[in-house]
Design an enzyme around this catalytic site. Structure first.
Site: not given
Length: 256
Positions: A148, A108, A245
């Site tokens: 991500d 992340y 998402h």
């Protein structure tokens, strides 16, 4: 071998929206999740170890913030929590699981959209993460970094690219960093499979972005060349909205 990357924007929220029901029917061998926004005592038994899966987690020290996890059908040979960099690890951004000669990583990467201060944190992360990525590829293993990345690489990767040239997530410096990464041998699996498909995975909660598909592709599988060449098909699951998402699934040849 089916591998999924999904930013949950809160594991408890995603659970309430049916994420773990979907997980059971997904056929996934490994699921990398980001933005847990929970620490282990906050998570139910079903979140910690869904039926048929082992669960591993790297939560942030700050409650209700960040955190990554990996769910896998096969128990890994080794799990590495964090990068060994104190300020990055405090935010729970990196978790690696090794399966034989394959490593799967849940990442992340910081967002810089909330403030200039956070943008500088993002730049600092990028500067320190590049040497790690170079070292990873030098290990000679097959590696898939799912997560991500909070950067859209090219104009095809976001709907309104002209309006975002000066915004975090599409800044020239961020895009150049990804280009450098790919120059070191890493492969953008979705874009290799689908050169002309936008592949959006995130939509702003403002306005009608989701309904109008005004999205960004900021969730990636970024892989070493050998395993990238085994990628057969990809998909983005939008039938149920678990967060802002959508889960990104890639199928690779062979078994885990």
């Amino acid at each position: 071998m089916r591998i999924v990357s999904a930013n949950l924007n809160g594991v408890r929220s995603a659970a309430n929206k049916g994420f773990f029901d979907w997980l059971q029917s997904s056929g996934a061998d490994v699921v990398c999740v980001q933005e847990l926004k929970a620490q282990l005592p906050d998570m139910s038994a079903a979140m910690l170890a869904p039926a048929g899966y082992h669960g591993f987690f790297h939560p942030a020290e700050k409650k209700g913030y960040s955190g990554v996890g990996i769910y896998c059908r096969r128990a890994p040979d080794r799990v590495v929590e964090g990068l060994g960099i104190a300020d990055i690890d405090a935010e729970g951004r990196y978790l690696r699981a090794d399966f034989g000669q394959l490593s799967v990583i849940s990442l992340y990467l910081p967002s810089g959209s909330s403030s200039e201060e956070r943008q500088q944190v993002k730049f600092s992360f990028l500067e320190r993460f590049m040497p790690h990525m170079r070292a990873l590829i030098a290990e000679g293993r097959e590696v898939i970094v799912c997560g991500d990345w909070n950067i859209a690489h090219q104009p095809i990767d976001l709907k309104n690219w002209k309006g975002n040239l000066k915004n975090s997530g599409f800044l020239p410096e961020e895009r150049a960093w990804l280009s450098e990464l790919f120059g070191h041998g890493w492969v953008d699996v979705w874009r290799t499979l689908y050169p002309e498909a936008p592949g959006y995975t995130w939509w702003s909660n403002r306005g009608q972005a989701y309904a109008k598909d005004v999205g960004w592709r900021i969730d990636y599988h970024i892989s070493t060349p050998g395993i990238a060449a085994q990628a057969q098909a990809g998909s983005i699951y939008k039938d149920i909205k678990f967060s802002d998402h959508a889960p990104l699934t890639i199928d690779y040849a062979g078994a885990l």
